[in-house]
Design a protein around this motif. Structure first.
Motif, mmCIF file in Angstrom:
data_model
loop_
_atom_site.group_PDB
_atom_site.id
_atom_site.type_symbol
_atom_site.label_atom_id
_atom_site.label_comp_id
_atom_site.label_asym_id
_atom_site.label_seq_id
_atom_site.Cartn_x
_atom_site.Cartn_y
_atom_site.Cartn_z
ATOM 1 N N GLU A 91 0.826 -1.255 -0.173
ATOM 2 C CA GLU A 91 -0.162 -0.003 -0.131
ATOM 3 C C GLU A 91 0.910 1.382 0.034
ATOM 4 N N ILE A 143 1.203 4.241 -2.874
ATOM 5 C CA ILE A 143 1.293 5.685 -2.751
ATOM 6 C C ILE A 143 2.134 6.414 -3.043
ATOM 7 N N ASP A 181 -1.392 11.965 9.541
ATOM 8 C CA ASP A 181 -2.812 11.320 10.028
ATOM 9 C C ASP A 181 -3.774 12.276 9.107
ATOM 10 N N CYS A 182 -3.638 13.588 9.137
ATOM 11 C CA CYS A 182 -4.628 14.511 8.510
ATOM 12 C C CYS A 182 -3.680 15.298 7.837
ATOM 13 N N SER A 240 -9.178 15.160 -1.639
ATOM 14 C CA SER A 240 -8.627 13.646 -1.109
ATOM 15 C C SER A 240 -9.234 12.493 -1.772
ATOM 16 N N ALA A 285 -9.852 8.359 -2.008
ATOM 17 C CA ALA A 285 -9.836 6.835 -1.499
ATOM 18 C C ALA A 285 -9.947 5.937 -2.664
ATOM 19 N N THR A 306 -10.225 1.943 -4.000
ATOM 20 C CA THR A 306 -10.401 0.332 -3.367
ATOM 21 C C THR A 306 -10.081 -0.398 -4.835
ATOM 22 N N ASP A 362 -6.677 7.302 0.857
ATOM 23 C CA ASP A 362 -6.541 5.867 1.075
ATOM 24 C C ASP A 362 -6.658 4.979 0.240
ATOM 25 N N THR A 363 -6.126 3.889 0.329
ATOM 26 C CA THR A 363 -6.016 2.665 -0.562
ATOM 27 C C THR A 363 -6.368 1.573 0.297
ATOM 28 N N THR A 364 -7.361 0.666 -0.436
ATOM 29 C CA THR A 364 -7.510 -0.611 0.376
ATOM 30 C C THR A 364 -8.048 -1.604 -0.803
#
Length: 323
Positions: free
Chosen positions: A4, A8, A29-30, A86, A88, A90, A121-123
């Motif tokens: 991950e 990124i 974190d932010c 931002s 995210a 998947t 985020d990546t998931t």
């Protein structure tokens, strides 16, 4: 997702010049951003899911454009200037052949509109994209849906109906042989967010919305929020020559224009007293603007043709359906 952080670092970090209002982007974190004095922050979030909003075999660069442009269009509808996003992501697995063209197009469009990626985020999971865009608008000047008044004129940007025709090509391969099929398919994915129009309409438009579900549905949102009605002359709806040729008649093209979603054009209302101010404000904006009707106090939307009310059987716009 395995790798991950490497994903990124490889595809999302260090690809843009940092904006002066971004104090901290990726790596913590932010994210930290700073809005200038006298401005409000406009925020919009959308999710695009493979099989619902795009097909799994779609051009990844086109998917990137559609994902970001649809969010930018929300900012345009509020008269906001884009600033940050931002993202995210998947994915079932890391697919570099998909990611490379996706990211190239994503960052090209972001840079075009001055937007910096500040986190995400990546998931692992079914392919989907969730974006949150943020923009800046002078306090008290945001365009909203609840300000339309009786007598206001109704306008739209660009041409309408092309996106629905493009969707017809995507979902039904037999349409690929029709005139302009490839052009219309491309227009479905590659909209042009009307940021300059939205900015120019601050202090002029009484209400605004972007056309994501069809002009009938989206104008309906303005009418409901503003507690008014409207009359729209369908003959005034702007349709492209390519669409008319694709559907083989002007009347069919006009029906497409009423229901076509994911156009990401703007529909807005302007008081008659501000008409000249509107044209002056838009004089240097490279976008076709068309007056299609007028707000009234009927509480309903009436479609007219040749001066007579009409009742076309129109089916609403829908996204891609899962297989």
């Amino acid at each position: 997702m395995s790798g991950e952080f490497n994903l990124i670092e490889t595809y999302f970090v260090g690809r843009q010049t940092q904006r002066c209002d971004v104090l901290l982007a990726a790596g913590d974190d932010c994210a930290l951003v700073e809005a200038p004095s006298g401005y409000s922050i406009a925020i919009s979030t959308d999710t695009l899911v493979s099989g619902t909003h795009f097909l799994a075999n779609a051009n990844p660069g086109w998917v990137a454009h559609k994902a970001l442009a649809s969010n930018i269009s929300d900012l345009a509808a509020m008269g906001a200037t884009p600033a940050w996003v931002s993202f995210a992501l998947t994915m079932p697995e890391v697919d570099e052949e998909w990611l490379a063209p996706f990211c190239d197009r994503f960052f090209a469009l972001a840079d075009q509109y001055g937007i910096q990626l500040i986190g995400g985020d990546t998931t692992k999971g079914p392919l989907s994209l969730t974006l949150t865009v943020q923009g800046l608008v002078p306090k008290g000047e945001a365009l909203r849906r609840d300000g339309a008044k009786e007598g206001d004129e109704i306008y739209v940007t660009g041409s309408l109906g092309d996106s629905q025709a493009g969707l017809d090509v995507i979902l039904n391969p037999t349409n690929a042989g029709k005139p302009n099929a490839r052009v219309l398919e491309q227009r479905h994915y590659l909209s042009s967010p009307r940021i300059k129009v939205g900015e120019a309409l601050r202090g002029i438009a009484s209400a605004a919305i972007d056309i994501s579900d069809g002009v009938v549905s989206d104008l309906g949102h303005i009418l409901k929020r503003s507690s008014v009605g409207a009359e729209v002359d369908v003959e005034k709806l702007p349709v492209s020559a390519q669409l008319v040729e694709f559907v083989a008649s002007r009347e069919s093209a006009l029906q497409y224009a009423l229901i076509s979603g994911e156009e990401y054009e703007l529909c807005f209302t302007v008081p008659e007293a501000k008409r000249e101010a509107m044209w002056q404000a838009l004089a240097d904006v490279d976008c076709v603007i068309t007056r299609i009707g007028q707000i009234n106090n009927s509480g309903t939307l009436t479609l007219t043709k040749d001066g007579q009310a009409i009742s076309w059987q129109l089916s609403g716009y829908d996204h891609f359906k899962s297989n």
